[in-house]
Write a protein that holds these residues in place. Structure first.
Motif, mmCIF file in Angstrom:
data_model
loop_
_atom_site.group_PDB
_atom_site.id
_atom_site.type_symbol
_atom_site.label_atom_id
_atom_site.label_comp_id
_atom_site.label_asym_id
_atom_site.label_seq_id
_atom_site.Cartn_x
_atom_site.Cartn_y
_atom_site.Cartn_z
ATOM 1 N N GLU A 38 4.152 -13.448 13.141
ATOM 2 C CA GLU A 38 3.930 -13.582 11.701
ATOM 3 C C GLU A 38 2.587 -12.964 11.356
ATOM 4 N N PRO A 39 2.546 -12.034 10.402
ATOM 5 C CA PRO A 39 1.254 -11.466 9.999
ATOM 6 C C PRO A 39 0.317 -12.556 9.500
ATOM 7 N N GLU A 48 -1.095 -6.283 0.298
ATOM 8 C CA GLU A 48 -0.904 -6.348 -1.155
ATOM 9 C C GLU A 48 -1.952 -5.513 -1.894
ATOM 10 N N ALA A 49 -3.185 -5.546 -1.412
ATOM 11 C CA ALA A 49 -4.240 -4.767 -2.060
ATOM 12 C C ALA A 49 -3.988 -3.269 -1.907
ATOM 13 N N VAL A 50 -3.624 -2.843 -0.697
ATOM 14 C CA VAL A 50 -3.394 -1.418 -0.452
ATOM 15 C C VAL A 50 -2.155 -0.940 -1.207
ATOM 16 N N ALA A 59 5.932 6.003 -5.291
ATOM 17 C CA ALA A 59 4.855 5.209 -4.702
ATOM 18 C C ALA A 59 5.337 3.822 -4.318
ATOM 19 N N LEU A 60 6.181 3.224 -5.159
ATOM 20 C CA LEU A 60 6.685 1.884 -4.854
ATOM 21 C C LEU A 60 7.618 1.907 -3.655
ATOM 22 N N VAL A 61 8.477 2.919 -3.574
ATOM 23 C CA VAL A 61 9.353 3.032 -2.400
ATOM 24 C C VAL A 61 8.513 3.123 -1.130
ATOM 25 N N GLY A 87 5.799 -3.635 2.921
ATOM 26 C CA GLY A 87 6.697 -4.752 2.667
ATOM 27 C C GLY A 87 6.934 -5.644 3.872
ATOM 28 N N PRO A 88 7.102 -5.069 5.073
ATOM 29 C CA PRO A 88 7.298 -5.926 6.250
ATOM 30 C C PRO A 88 6.111 -6.836 6.546
#
Length: 251
Positions: free
Chosen positions: A8-9, A18-20, A62-64, A71-72
């Motif tokens: 688990e991160p 999230e910031a990046v 950019a979102l993709v 996301g992982p």
């Protein structure tokens, strides 16, 4: 041979992701909507000449990228409205919301600050022209690209953000996940940005709106509350209504 245990991160890794990821989204706005304007239409003020499809496509791509890259690690929210919407839907723990929101706001502010730093070494008068055009900020009334008023901006942000959050909750559903969910999410953002740009320059993301308004000038800063409050309203509507609307199954 034993199977390696999944790791688990850490909280720090999640917040950094999230910031990046938010930095990537907001910096794409700077590249397409501010820097790109001088390149595509040299005589236009930044953000005044670039075609809306360039901004929408840049944000969607950019979102993709962000969803698949980060996301992982964190779930790939990159947007306070997404975090709030997922929490309202019971898909994210409320106790973790504050940390995510702070990371997203920091990422957005770093992106616009980096754009300003680049602009210092740009053409003569670039920073003044960029700020005069709003620095990619959201606005209504005289600050709306199409001249739309306050109520139009409110309605638009609620609708497009609710649709966006519904899409995210749907394609990441634990019982019926969608293949290539990241592509669906990025495509949804592309479409919704195109719809909202003429009305208020398309927020859907309070962190993005705050980051650009802080450099866009006092007029845009005075209106930024709309683009913080109403995307969150849309997100809450989507999160709380999803189960009732879309999770009904035959018994």
């Amino acid at each position: 041979m034993s199977t390696p245990k999944a790791t688990e991160p850490t909280t720090g890794s999640k917040l950094a992701a999230e910031a990046v990821g938010t930095f990537l989204l907001v910096f794409s706005i700077m590249g397409t909507g501010v820097f790109g304007a001088f390149f595509l239409v040299p005589d236009a003020a930044p953000a005044g000449g670039v075609i809306p499809i360039a901004v929408a496509l840049g944000l969607g791509v950019a979102l993709v990228i962000g969803v698949y890259a980060f996301g992982p690690i964190s779930g790939g929210h990159f947007n306070p409205a997404v975090t709030i919407g997922l929490a309202a839907a019971g898909r994210f723990e409320w106790r973790n919301v504050a940390g995510y929101l702070v990371a997203q706001v920091v990422g957005g502010l770093l992106a616009t600050t980096a754009a300003m730093a680049i602009g210092v070494f740009g053409p003569d008068g670039w920073i003044a022209a960029a700020q005069a055009s709003g620095f990619g900020s959201n606005g209504y009334g005289e600050l709306s690209p199409g001249g739309f008023g306050l109520v139009a901006a409110m309605i638009t942000e609620v609708i497009v953000t609710a649709i966006f959050v519904w899409v995210i909750i749907s394609v990441t559903h634990p019982d019926r996940p969608t293949p290539f969910a990241g592509l669906a999410i990025g495509s949804a953002l592309f479409l919704l940005i195109l719809i909202a740009i003429p009305v208020d320059n398309a927020s859907i993301n309070p962190a993005r709106s705050l980051a650009t308004a802080l450099y866009g000038g006092s007029d845009f800063l005075m209106q930024v509350w709309v683009f913080i409050v109403f995307p969150l309203v849309g997100a809450l509507i989507a999160g709380f209504s999803y189960k009732a609307l879309f999770d009904n199954v035959k018994r």
